[in-house]
Design a protein around this motif. Structure first.
Motif, PDB file in Angstrom:
ATOM      1  N   ALA A 243      31.212  19.935  13.424  1.00  0.00           N
ATOM      2  CA  ALA A 243      30.038  20.024  14.318  1.00  0.00           C
ATOM      3  C   ALA A 243      30.531  20.504  15.682  1.00  0.00           C
ATOM      4  N   GLU A 244      29.625  21.081  16.455  1.00  0.00           N
ATOM      5  CA  GLU A 244      30.050  21.627  17.743  1.00  0.00           C
ATOM      6  C   GLU A 244      30.333  20.508  18.759  1.00  0.00           C
ATOM      7  N   ILE A 245      29.501  19.466  18.695  1.00  0.00           N
ATOM      8  CA  ILE A 245      29.560  18.418  19.725  1.00  0.00           C
ATOM      9  C   ILE A 245      29.640  17.042  19.085  1.00  0.00           C
TER      10      ILE A 245
ATOM     11  N   ARG B 280      39.693  14.494  15.081  1.00  0.00           N
ATOM     12  CA  ARG B 280      39.541  14.381  13.619  1.00  0.00           C
ATOM     13  C   ARG B 280      38.350  15.196  13.121  1.00  0.00           C
ATOM     14  N   LEU B 281      37.255  15.154  13.888  1.00  0.00           N
ATOM     15  CA  LEU B 281      36.045  15.844  13.432  1.00  0.00           C
ATOM     16  C   LEU B 281      36.066  17.335  13.799  1.00  0.00           C
ATOM     17  N   GLY B 282      36.988  17.709  14.645  1.00  0.00           N
ATOM     18  CA  GLY B 282      37.131  19.131  14.994  1.00  0.00           C
ATOM     19  C   GLY B 282      35.993  19.664  15.841  1.00  0.00           C
ATOM     20  N   VAL B 283      35.445  18.831  16.718  1.00  0.00           N
ATOM     21  CA  VAL B 283      34.340  19.301  17.564  1.00  0.00           C
ATOM     22  C   VAL B 283      34.898  20.108  18.743  1.00  0.00           C
ATOM     23  N   LYS B 284      34.002  20.776  19.490  1.00  0.00           N
ATOM     24  CA  LYS B 284      34.447  21.559  20.646  1.00  0.00           C
ATOM     25  C   LYS B 284      34.479  20.720  21.917  1.00  0.00           C
ATOM     26  N   TRP B 285      33.526  19.828  22.045  1.00  0.00           N
ATOM     27  CA  TRP B 285      33.484  18.965  23.229  1.00  0.00           C
ATOM     28  C   TRP B 285      32.652  17.718  22.954  1.00  0.00           C
ATOM     29  N   VAL B 286      32.630  16.824  23.942  1.00  0.00           N
ATOM     30  CA  VAL B 286      31.988  15.517  23.739  1.00  0.00           C
ATOM     31  C   VAL B 286      30.819  15.366  24.712  1.00  0.00           C
ATOM     32  N   LEU B 287      29.714  14.872  24.167  1.00  0.00           N
ATOM     33  CA  LEU B 287      28.539  14.566  24.995  1.00  0.00           C
ATOM     34  C   LEU B 287      28.381  13.048  25.011  1.00  0.00           C
ATOM     35  N   GLY B 288      28.141  12.496  26.200  1.00  0.00           N
ATOM     36  CA  GLY B 288      28.034  11.037  26.305  1.00  0.00           C
ATOM     37  C   GLY B 288      26.634  10.606  26.683  1.00  0.00           C
ATOM     38  N   GLY B 289      26.224   9.447  26.189  1.00  0.00           N
ATOM     39  CA  GLY B 289      24.865   8.953  26.393  1.00  0.00           C
ATOM     40  C   GLY B 289      24.665   8.211  27.701  1.00  0.00           C
ATOM     41  N   GLU B 290      23.566   7.464  27.766  1.00  0.00           N
ATOM     42  CA  GLU B 290      23.204   6.730  28.976  1.00  0.00           C
ATOM     43  C   GLU B 290      24.061   5.473  29.072  1.00  0.00           C
TER      44      GLU B 290
ATOM     45  N   VAL C 109       7.777  13.657  12.741  1.00  0.00           N
ATOM     46  CA  VAL C 109       8.872  14.621  12.575  1.00  0.00           C
ATOM     47  C   VAL C 109      10.098  13.900  12.020  1.00  0.00           C
ATOM     48  N   ARG C 110      10.638  14.421  10.933  1.00  0.00           N
ATOM     49  CA  ARG C 110      11.857  13.864  10.341  1.00  0.00           C
ATOM     50  C   ARG C 110      13.055  14.568  10.977  1.00  0.00           C
ATOM     51  N   VAL C 111      13.837  13.822  11.735  1.00  0.00           N
ATOM     52  CA  VAL C 111      14.965  14.469  12.422  1.00  0.00           C
ATOM     53  C   VAL C 111      16.237  14.287  11.619  1.00  0.00           C
ATOM     54  N   ASN C 112      17.185  15.147  11.898  1.00  0.00           N
ATOM     55  CA  ASN C 112      18.493  15.067  11.265  1.00  0.00           C
ATOM     56  C   ASN C 112      19.447  14.383  12.246  1.00  0.00           C
ATOM     57  N   ALA C 113      20.171  13.374  11.766  1.00  0.00           N
ATOM     58  CA  ALA C 113      21.125  12.697  12.657  1.00  0.00           C
ATOM     59  C   ALA C 113      22.471  12.594  11.937  1.00  0.00           C
ATOM     60  N   PRO C 114      23.261  13.662  11.979  1.00  0.00           N
ATOM     61  CA  PRO C 114      24.510  13.678  11.216  1.00  0.00           C
ATOM     62  C   PRO C 114      25.535  12.661  11.723  1.00  0.00           C
TER      63      PRO C 114
END
Lengths: 540, 173
Positions: A249-251, A317-327, A238-243
């Protein structure tokens, strides 16, 4: 002139296997190789505008302190007592009950009494009594006070860089003294006279310059993510998109930088990419906020603030709605406990809502940042992803609660919920070594250097001891964790104490179990390890 | 009484004294905890020493052929190899057993073991000590190996992508 060699008889008699019976206050610190960190590089201190950059090492007699160093520290101490009420309270209220004494992993592993949290704090408290309390000013040593001398300063440097700020001791303190904050204050004071360690200041300077600890520049970051996309395609078809830097973007997704350049972190990165693609998340990476970790936390309030601000500046700057954080581990200590007064409230963002399930993450109302374990457990709870836990049957899993997610944000059940849905063989370690009582990896808060390896192995013994127990009893062969420092430092720890147990992230297991739309038959897991063939020649 | 019988009869008291001597090698402010905290997860150092010196003692008293000997020896040495000890301090916990046995024998009245029995026992302790040094060196070498590997793993993916790392060679290590 060289010392005259001893006669054999004298030599034998001079061997002493018992340590001298001195009070801890009277035992000077000795810097033995393997038990301390090197000083910070001059150029990195200059880059961060930190005071008194100079070449020196802890093993040298002369630390080249500024002439008025005592005055500088006294003033710094006073400023912090005035600024932080908590600090003054922590200095005053300890009744030395000893509840914390045997809870520190460094004390348990080393047997060094100055690693009892109460005694480590006493290193600072004794100077506080001498300089800032009436009883101490009059009675001095009788009131437990002592003057700040070079010997005491060296003791501070040695022992406050032997605290990983994990806060296990604080769980047991009846007064709720946060010993990590005492360490933070001590490190700030040391910084005022130019005493820093390189493993904190170099990553912090790199992060301030490029947005991540290793100093990877935007094109290198982009290259890393694209490489992972290619590799995921090879593994899954599967070729995924990783912008990256996608405006609107929303997040905004922020992960620890080790996820894209270190092992075994990298397999967790593959897991994130697969998951976001599968649920169709409208998100973006940022090549400037390319680090979840914040080594500023281990240095000073100001450095922490500077590094934390990048995430929010990028979100704006990117105008997102909220932030998701990783592990990540300590990122969450910063977000949950300091972000609001550092750079918050982040009122230009929206209260996070999962676009897939509609769940509103009310607890993130102020920071507007959600942990990926919360996000993924919510997806599973709402049955939004298809999972085949059998793809993780080659793993017999246990879970190390990383100190900061467990104790700083109470993230106890979500990781277990996810593991139980993506793995069939999950075995807990003993109760007094997990959840809020979890033992630290022994290398957090900037202490994970090669030169500090022996101290790390001592500090990591209690953790490894519990892993060894489930390895021997239940054949556990992988230790999962949700912290990049853990993923970097637990492998060498286990290599010494419990060989044959691997380390991995929970989203690596999610990535293995995730049934992706249009995927090829999985012949290997995300590590590239072939699945055993089923009867009839089919893979799992 | 033969030495073997004496060692069997006085096992409890000798083990207690041996354990105390080992714990005495730690700073006084810590020894109370190491000596008395019984939970194996809260006090892995004290627990491991207490548990494994019993196997070592049994092996010394009954010959040295037990398979568990190596494991028990390694469990203790592995801990002491990373603690704040010189090599001789780290390994001193084994020969100190000779002193403990000698002192316990001295407190006994009546006919006791012959010198040759004691010499034989002491020789076994010496052999255990030498085996311990092998384990100690293995542990120390492991630490340096880990240091070297850790530096590679930290930037594994970068090295791999820039062809500076041979995946096979690190797997072999």
């Amino acid at each position: 002139m060289a010392e005259k060699p001893k006669k054999p008889q004298e030599l034998v008699q001079s061997i002493e296997y018992k340590p001298p019976r001195k009070r801890w206050m009277d035992t000077p610190v000795e810097f033995h190789k393997g038990t301390f960190n090197y000083s910070a590089a001059v150029d990195k201190l200059k880059y961060l505008d930190l005071p008194y950059p100079r070449k020196w090492q802890p093993t040298e007699e002369d630390w080249q302190l500024p002439d008025n160093w005592q005055e500088i520290i006294h003033k710094g101490f006073k400023d912090r007592l005035d600024k932080y009420r908590s600090f003054r309270v922590f200095m005053d209220i300890c009744v030395r009950c000893g509840a914390c004494a045997d809870k520190c992993h460094y004390f348990i592993g080393s047997g060094d009494p100055r690693n009892m949290p109460v005694l480590r704090a006493e290193l600072l408290r004794s100077v506080y009594r001498n300089d800032f309390t009436t009883a101490g000013k009059i009675l001095g040593g009788l009131a437990g006070g002592r003057k700040l001398t070079v010997k005491v300063l060296k003791e501070w440097f040695y022992y406050f860089y032997q605290c990983t700020e994990c806060r296990r001791c604080s769980v047991f303190c009846p007064y709720g003294i946060d010993t990590a904050e005492i360490t933070m204050m001590a490190r700030e004071l040391l910084n005022l006279v130019g005493l820093n360690i390189d493993w904190i200041c170099t990553p912090a300077a790199n992060c301030f310059r490029t947005g991540n600890h290793l100093g990877i520049q935007p094109h290198g970051f982009k290259d890393s993510i694209e490489f992972a996309v290619d590799e995921l395609e090879e593994l899954t078809g599967v070729r995924v998109n990783a912008p990256i830097n996608k405006k609107g973007a929303e997040i905004l997704f922020v992960a620890p930088s080790a996820d894209y350049f270190a092992s075994p972190h990298y397999y967790t990165l593959l897991g994130y990419l697969a998951l976001f693609h599968e649920v169709g998340l409208d998100y973006t990476w940022s090549s400037y906020a390319s680090e979840g970790g914040n080594f500023g936390l281990f240095h000073s309030y100001e450095t922490m603030k500077r590094l934390n601000s990048k995430i929010y500046m990028e979100a704006k700057r990117l105008g997102v709605k909220w932030v998701l954080g990783g592990e990540c581990g300590h990122m969450w200590r910063v977000i949950h406990q300091y972000m609001d007064t550092l750079n918050g409230p982040a009122d230009f963002l929206e209260v996070p809502v999962s676009p897939i399930t509609g769940t509103k993450f009310e607890h993130a109302r102020s920071t507007r940042m959600v942990h990926i374990m919360e996000f993924t457990s919510d997806l599973i709870r709402h049955n939004k992803i298809k999972l085949d836990p059998g793809r993780n049957d080659h793993w017999r899993v246990t879970f190390h609660d990383s100190c900061n997610p467990a104790r700083a944000m109470g993230l106890i059940e979500e990781p277990r919920y996810v593991i139980n849905h993506v793995c069939n063989n999950f075995i807990e370690m003993p109760e007094n070594t997990i959840k809020e009582q979890t033992f630290c990896c022994g290398s957090g808060s900037g202490l994970g250097t090669d030169e500090n390896m022996e101290m790390r192995l001592r500090g990591g013994l209690p953790r490894a001891n519990a892993v060894k127990f489930v390895h021997e009893k239940n054949d556990v062969n992988i230790l999962l964790c949700i912290c990049a420092i853990d993923k970097a430092t637990l492998p060498p720890l286990l290599e010494y104490w419990v060989p044959d147990v691997e380390v991995g992230g929970i989203h690596e297991m999610v990535g293995n179990a995730l049934v992706m739309t249009g995927e090829n038959e999985r012949l290997t897991d995300l590590r590239g390890t072939p699945y055993p063939e089923k009867e009839g020649g089919e893979n799992v | 009484m033969k030495l073997k019988e004496f060692l069997a009869k006085n096992k409890k008291v000798i083990l207690e004294r041996w354990f105390d001597r080992i714990i005495d090698s730690y700073p006084a402010d810590s020894s109370n905890f190491l000596r008395h905290e019984r939970n194996r997860f809260d006090n892995p150092v004290g627990y491991t020493i207490s548990r494994d010196i019993e196997y070592l003692y049994d092996a010394l008293c009954g010959g040295m052929a037990d398979d568990r000997l190596g494991t028990c020896l390694e469990n203790i040495v592995r801990i002491r190899a990373v603690q704040d000890f010189t090599p001789s301090q780290a390994m001193a916990f084994i020969p100190v057993l000779k002193d403990v046995v000698k002192e316990t024998l001295a407190g006994q009245t009546g006919d006791c073991s012959t010198d040759s029995e004691l010499t034989d026992f002491n020789r076994r302790v010496d052999r255990l000590c030498l085996l311990g040094f092998d384990v100690y060196m293995k542990c120390r070498e492991k630490i340096y190996e880990i240091k070297a590997n850790e530096a590679k793993m930290r930037v594994y993916k970068l090295l791999e992508r820039t062809n500076l790392l041979d995946r096979e060679s690190i797997n072999e290590e």
